[in-house]
Design a protein around this motif. Sequence first.
Motif, mmCIF file in Angstrom:
data_model
loop_
_atom_site.group_PDB
_atom_site.id
_atom_site.type_symbol
_atom_site.label_atom_id
_atom_site.label_comp_id
_atom_site.label_asym_id
_atom_site.label_seq_id
_atom_site.Cartn_x
_atom_site.Cartn_y
_atom_site.Cartn_z
ATOM 1 N N LEU A 52 1.064 -1.368 -0.135
ATOM 2 C CA LEU A 52 -0.160 -0.232 0.409
ATOM 3 C C LEU A 52 0.779 1.314 -0.025
ATOM 4 C CD1 LEU A 52 -2.518 -0.617 2.903
ATOM 5 C CD2 LEU A 52 -2.746 -1.253 0.280
ATOM 6 N N THR A 53 0.493 1.930 -0.413
ATOM 7 C CA THR A 53 1.587 4.121 -0.689
ATOM 8 C C THR A 53 0.836 3.782 0.844
ATOM 9 O OG1 THR A 53 -0.998 4.618 -1.404
ATOM 10 C CG2 THR A 53 0.132 4.527 -2.956
ATOM 11 N N GLY A 54 2.306 4.854 1.023
ATOM 12 C CA GLY A 54 2.210 6.072 2.982
ATOM 13 C C GLY A 54 0.850 5.968 2.880
ATOM 14 N N GLU A 55 0.046 6.880 1.712
ATOM 15 C CA GLU A 55 -1.223 7.780 1.341
ATOM 16 C C GLU A 55 -1.740 6.773 2.696
ATOM 17 O OE1 GLU A 55 -3.984 10.532 -0.135
ATOM 18 O OE2 GLU A 55 -2.986 9.443 -1.216
ATOM 19 N N MET A 66 12.377 7.768 4.702
ATOM 20 C CA MET A 66 11.466 7.670 4.947
ATOM 21 C C MET A 66 10.164 6.912 5.569
ATOM 22 S SD MET A 66 11.453 8.328 0.872
ATOM 23 C CE MET A 66 9.744 7.908 0.180
ATOM 24 N N LYS A 67 10.616 5.527 5.953
ATOM 25 C CA LYS A 67 9.897 4.921 6.634
ATOM 26 C C LYS A 67 9.810 5.297 7.908
ATOM 27 C CE LYS A 67 10.372 -0.073 4.470
ATOM 28 N NZ LYS A 67 11.448 -1.207 3.890
ATOM 29 N N GLN A 68 10.795 5.760 8.816
ATOM 30 C CA GLN A 68 10.849 6.789 10.012
ATOM 31 C C GLN A 68 9.544 8.157 9.984
ATOM 32 O OE1 GLN A 68 12.540 4.105 11.791
ATOM 33 N NE2 GLN A 68 13.355 6.076 12.909
ATOM 34 N N ARG A 69 10.016 8.505 8.824
ATOM 35 C CA ARG A 69 9.005 9.514 8.986
ATOM 36 C C ARG A 69 7.801 9.304 8.313
ATOM 37 N NH1 ARG A 69 11.015 14.753 6.616
ATOM 38 N NH2 ARG A 69 13.556 14.442 6.413
ATOM 39 N N LEU A 70 7.211 8.025 8.136
ATOM 40 C CA LEU A 70 5.889 7.272 8.209
ATOM 41 C C LEU A 70 5.421 7.378 9.439
ATOM 42 C CD1 LEU A 70 3.865 6.904 6.145
ATOM 43 C CD2 LEU A 70 3.767 4.637 5.872
ATOM 44 N N GLY A 71 6.279 6.633 10.288
ATOM 45 C CA GLY A 71 6.023 5.559 12.103
ATOM 46 C C GLY A 71 5.597 6.947 12.423
ATOM 47 N N LEU A 103 2.950 17.559 7.986
ATOM 48 C CA LEU A 103 4.111 17.679 9.198
ATOM 49 C C LEU A 103 5.337 17.230 9.448
ATOM 50 C CD1 LEU A 103 1.672 17.299 12.118
ATOM 51 C CD2 LEU A 103 2.792 19.562 11.374
ATOM 52 N N THR A 104 5.253 15.960 8.368
ATOM 53 C CA THR A 104 6.185 15.152 8.392
ATOM 54 C C THR A 104 7.199 15.450 6.845
ATOM 55 O OG1 THR A 104 5.192 13.540 8.078
ATOM 56 C CG2 THR A 104 6.157 13.113 10.313
ATOM 57 N N GLY A 105 6.696 15.898 6.075
ATOM 58 C CA GLY A 105 7.490 16.062 4.755
ATOM 59 C C GLY A 105 7.694 15.228 3.752
ATOM 60 N N LEU A 106 5.883 14.732 3.859
ATOM 61 C CA LEU A 106 5.933 13.046 3.262
ATOM 62 C C LEU A 106 4.715 13.307 2.140
ATOM 63 C CD1 LEU A 106 5.712 9.649 5.168
ATOM 64 C CD2 LEU A 106 7.562 10.697 3.409
ATOM 65 N N THR A 107 4.224 14.780 2.370
ATOM 66 C CA THR A 107 3.385 15.022 0.776
ATOM 67 C C THR A 107 3.818 14.246 -0.466
ATOM 68 O OG1 THR A 107 2.919 16.965 2.031
ATOM 69 C CG2 THR A 107 1.313 16.372 0.105
ATOM 70 N N GLN A 108 4.967 14.767 -1.112
ATOM 71 C CA GLN A 108 5.018 14.556 -2.235
ATOM 72 C C GLN A 108 5.241 12.592 -2.739
ATOM 73 O OE1 GLN A 108 9.211 16.320 -1.696
ATOM 74 N NE2 GLN A 108 9.765 15.293 -3.533
ATOM 75 N N TRP A 109 5.525 12.638 -1.917
ATOM 76 C CA TRP A 109 5.370 10.717 -1.696
ATOM 77 C C TRP A 109 4.473 9.727 -1.376
ATOM 78 C CZ3 TRP A 109 10.086 13.095 0.580
ATOM 79 C CH2 TRP A 109 11.346 13.819 -0.498
ATOM 80 N N ARG A 110 3.729 10.551 -1.356
ATOM 81 C CA ARG A 110 1.645 10.118 -0.611
ATOM 82 C C ARG A 110 1.600 8.853 -1.701
ATOM 83 N NH1 ARG A 110 -1.284 14.886 0.086
ATOM 84 N NH2 ARG A 110 -3.107 13.500 1.529
#
Length: 251
Positions: free
Chosen positions: A91-94, A135-140, A117-124
Amino acid sequence: MNIIETNHLTKSYAGFTAVSNVSIHIPKGTVYGFLGPNGAGKSTTMKMFLGLTKPTGGDFLIDGKKYPKDRIEILKEVGSFIEAPSFYGNLTGEENLDIVRRILGLPKSAVDDALELTGLTQWRKRLARKYSLGMKQRLGLASALIGRPPILILDEPTNGLDPVGIHEIRTLIRSLPEKFDCTVLVSSHLLSEIELMADNIGILNHGRLLFEGTLEELKQGAEMKGYPTDNLEETFLAMIEEDNFQRGGAR
């Protein structure tokens, strides 16, 4: 006012005590740095707060609620990031965040908010299995922050990040109490990292609390004991070394 308090909190396994008589006090609206070498008992303490493992002695209060009686109420107020976060790789981050959103009954906007907030919008839209470790840390972290809970429990949130990522996450954590009126408990084995974001710190070694207070109080106490004080990282290491020595060579 303390939002988290423990009273002689203890966790023992067969022949081994991971957390021993720990009494900590985390003031509301602060960043509390939980320090200690790997294996000191930080993660075990955090897991007890989340009901992932049961204390074998003592108790704790979170926002006036007592474990285990109020376990569900406590969990509703806490966002957490413990050890390596696990996601659905296909599944995607989003989409991963949307699962958390639905479980918590939050509006759809909560996912956008957490991504931003975590700077992941462009990789959603990227699959989680294609995320880098950082990026996984950010997703967490996004998963912990979703819904902006009043209490955040973060276990080594900067693990695996490059220096730029570490700086960004550190700055974000530092800003959270003021931005969202929340309290953050964050663990690390590096005092240099905690030094830049924590108001108060607790130092654990072999499950015992060696110190609790501000960084300034740590420095003052170190001076009295003759520890090095030019560099707080050295102070921290000297304190751990002395404790290990007193234990007769440590386990």
